[in-house]
Write a protein that holds these residues in place. Structure first.
Motif, PDB file in Angstrom:
ATOM      1  N   UNK B  31      -1.046 -48.926 -25.522  1.00 36.08           N
ATOM      2  CA  UNK B  31      -1.722 -47.862 -26.278  1.00 36.08           C
ATOM      3  C   UNK B  31      -3.208 -47.959 -25.967  1.00 36.08           C
ATOM      4  N   UNK B  32      -3.977 -46.918 -26.317  1.00 40.83           N
ATOM      5  CA  UNK B  32      -5.400 -46.948 -25.957  1.00 40.83           C
ATOM      6  C   UNK B  32      -6.116 -48.145 -26.588  1.00 40.83           C
ATOM      7  N   UNK B  33      -7.024 -48.742 -25.800  1.00 38.67           N
ATOM      8  CA  UNK B  33      -7.853 -49.844 -26.311  1.00 38.67           C
ATOM      9  C   UNK B  33      -9.312 -49.486 -26.034  1.00 38.67           C
ATOM     10  N   UNK B  34     -10.203 -50.050 -26.860  1.00 37.79           N
ATOM     11  CA  UNK B  34     -11.620 -49.769 -26.651  1.00 37.79           C
ATOM     12  C   UNK B  34     -12.233 -50.830 -25.753  1.00 37.79           C
ATOM     13  N   UNK B  35     -13.090 -50.382 -24.839  1.00 36.59           N
ATOM     14  CA  UNK B  35     -13.866 -51.316 -24.048  1.00 36.59           C
ATOM     15  C   UNK B  35     -15.327 -50.931 -24.161  1.00 36.59           C
ATOM     16  N   UNK B  36     -16.194 -51.945 -24.277  1.00 40.21           N
ATOM     17  CA  UNK B  36     -17.612 -51.686 -24.476  1.00 40.21           C
ATOM     18  C   UNK B  36     -18.403 -51.728 -23.178  1.00 40.21           C
ATOM     19  N   UNK B  37     -19.351 -50.820 -23.035  1.00 35.42           N
ATOM     20  CA  UNK B  37     -20.226 -50.798 -21.862  1.00 35.42           C
ATOM     21  C   UNK B  37     -21.642 -50.531 -22.349  1.00 35.42           C
ATOM     22  N   UNK B  38     -22.634 -51.230 -21.768  1.00 41.04           N
ATOM     23  CA  UNK B  38     -24.026 -50.953 -22.112  1.00 41.04           C
ATOM     24  C   UNK B  38     -24.615 -50.046 -21.056  1.00 41.04           C
TER      25      UNK B  38
END
Lengths: 113, 253, 127
Positions: B31-38
């Motif tokens: 299922x969709x997961x969040x990934x962080x990017x700066x």
């Protein structure tokens, strides 16, 4: 072409919405809040009796009751389905809601006949 | 690179914003997961520029749709911090220190990352015949069909729709029931219904429980529309039309 | 061919944004519309059945007053929202000029005030 009762139900809902907006707040304010709190005195039974004895008032009351109940029935039908996710039971919910509105109208009519 | 751009880049080296982007990679994510990017927080960067930065510099596998970058093509609609927005017209600075969450449009199946499946909408759109329906004409046409300003005004607002689907994503009725014909399709049907040149009749499509009568007038479609089409008004107006045609004997065809 | 992911139904959708919550509250006024009608029918039955004092005693109970205060708020909220949204459905054109929404809303609210005054006069006037 498939026939649908929705346009007629929507017209009753809309008419009821207007009538409920115009009439109900003042009724609740007077009889539900101001009179019980003693801000306004209760009218005499004789005065209210004479008021609902008038044929025009009776007809208006019956129309108000039926339309407002159809308004409520329509919204309760859709809102319950949206809130609880039970749209698949729409035929049963619709019968319950509009049936309740018709029952209220019958009660009002039997009271006043 | 001009001096100004270089200066901005240097400044951006110190100021960044965190983008939390929903990733869905079939075969890898259940299922969709969040990934962080700066990404650099630039005054003139839209959310779409931030996504492009991620794709170019940080993770080339990030997938999203875009085309015109000027609010006309309607491809780059996504959910930004819970709100359906055109990412080309939403600036990163709006979200201050961040983080800013980017998700695909709600209410649609997700193909990959931020890309949603719009087949269902396309089928609905063609079901309302969104074109001028004419009868008894031979091509090529030799006549012009001039319209008065008033005739143009009658439908012009609805013709602004760019099919960006923000209205569908904002509509709880549609998100709960994907069979609902939905705001844009009905507004576009009205765009042709109200056109003096149109001879079509869309009553059978629109006068259905899954069409105008499914709408409970939440009004969110109108609030989120980037082109100010006002689909909610289009639907309410057709409810009146359909109700009148159903009740009045001469309203029938 | 890859399989598209279908998000599950969000059970708390109405709590996600302020405007959804306001919408649901607007729709739930219908429950109090039904209650106001039921209350009016009880009053009617009391007037016609000669049991007005008992009805007045019931209406004066604290929980009944509390219920009716909520019902008053709900019916007023219904009236404001319903009368304000009316211009969306009714596009009135006079000689090609579209009557602006605020005029229709103003007319609706004037009608509301007049009907309320009429009802209050009929109920409260001393014969």
């Amino acid at each position: 072409m498939r026939r649908t009762p929705e346009p007629y139900l929507w017209l009753l809902f809309s008419g009821g919405g207007v009538v409920a907006a115009l009439v109900l707040p003042v009724l609740v304010l007077l009889f539900g809040v101001l009179m019980p709190l003693g801000v306004v005195d209760w009218p005499t039974a004789g005065h209210l009796g004479a008021l609902v004895g008038n044929v025009v008032v009776r007809v208006v009351l019956l129309v108000v009751v039926v339309l407002c109940l159809f308004h409520a029935a329509h919204r309760i039908r859709f809102t319950s389905e949206e809130l609880l996710g039970i749209a698949r039971f729409d035929p049963i919910i619709a019968v319950l809601c509009y049936g309740g509105a018709i029952a209220g109208g019958v009660i009002a009519a039997t009271l006043m006949v | 690179m001009t001096d100004t751009t270089r200066e901005l880049r240097r400044e951006a080296g110190t100021r960044t914003i965190r983008m939390e982007i929903a990733r869905y990679r079939p075969g890898r994510d259940a299922e969709p997961v969040f990934e962080g990017y700066d990404v650099p927080l630039m005054a003139d960067w839209a959310v779409l520029d931030g996504l492009t930065y991620v794709k170019d510099r940080l993770d080339g596998s990030l997938s999203f749709r875009w085309s015109c970058r000027m609010g006309v093509c309607g491809s780059c609609g996504m959910t930004v911090n819970g709100e359906p927005r055109l990412t080309c017209g939403t600036f990163l600075t709006e979200y201050g220190g961040g983080p800013v969450r980017i998700e695909p449009l709600k209410g649609f199946p997700i193909i990959r990352d931020l890309i949603v499946d719009i087949e269902g909408f396309l089928a609905k759109l063609s079901s309302v015949r969104p074109w001028l329906v004419r009868e008894g004409e031979e091509l090529p046409l030799g006549t012009e069909y001039a319209q008065t300003p008033a005739q143009l005004e009658a439908y012009k607002q609805y013709s602004e729709c760019i099919n960006c689907l923000l209205c569908y994503s904002a509509c709880p009725v549609y998100v709960l029931d994907p069979d609902f014909l939905g705001p844009a399709a009905i507004a576009l049907a009205q765009r042709y219904n109200l056109d003096s040149r149109d001879m079509g009749d869309r009553f059978d499509v629109l006068n259905a429980e899954e069409a105008v009568w499914g709408c409970t007038f939440v009004g969110e479609c109108t609030r989120v529309c980037p082109k100010h089409v006002d689909p909610a008004e289009a639907i309410q107006r057709y409810k009146v039309t359909a109700a009148m045609r159903s009740v009045l004997p001469w309203g029938r065809r | 061919m890859t399989v598209a992911y279908r998000p599950r139904r969000d059970r708390l959708w109405f709590a996600r944004t302020r405007s959804y919550t306001l919408f649901v509250l607007r729709e739930l006024t219908s429950v109090f519309v039904a209650w106001a009608v039921a209350f009016t029918l009880m009053l009617l039955a009391a007037v016609l059945g000669g049991t007005l004092p008992q009805f007045a005693a019931l209406a004066a109970r604290p929980w009944m007053i509390a219920l009716n205060v909520v019902a008053l708020a709900a019916t007023v909220f219904h009236a404001v929202t319903f009368l304000n949204l009316a211009p969306k459905a009714t596009v009135v054109r006079l000689d090609g000029w579209r009557v602006p929404a605020w005029m229709i809303q103003g007319g609706n609210h004037t009608a509301w005030a007049l009907v309320s005054l009429l009802v209050a006069y009929l109920v409260l006037r001393t014969p």
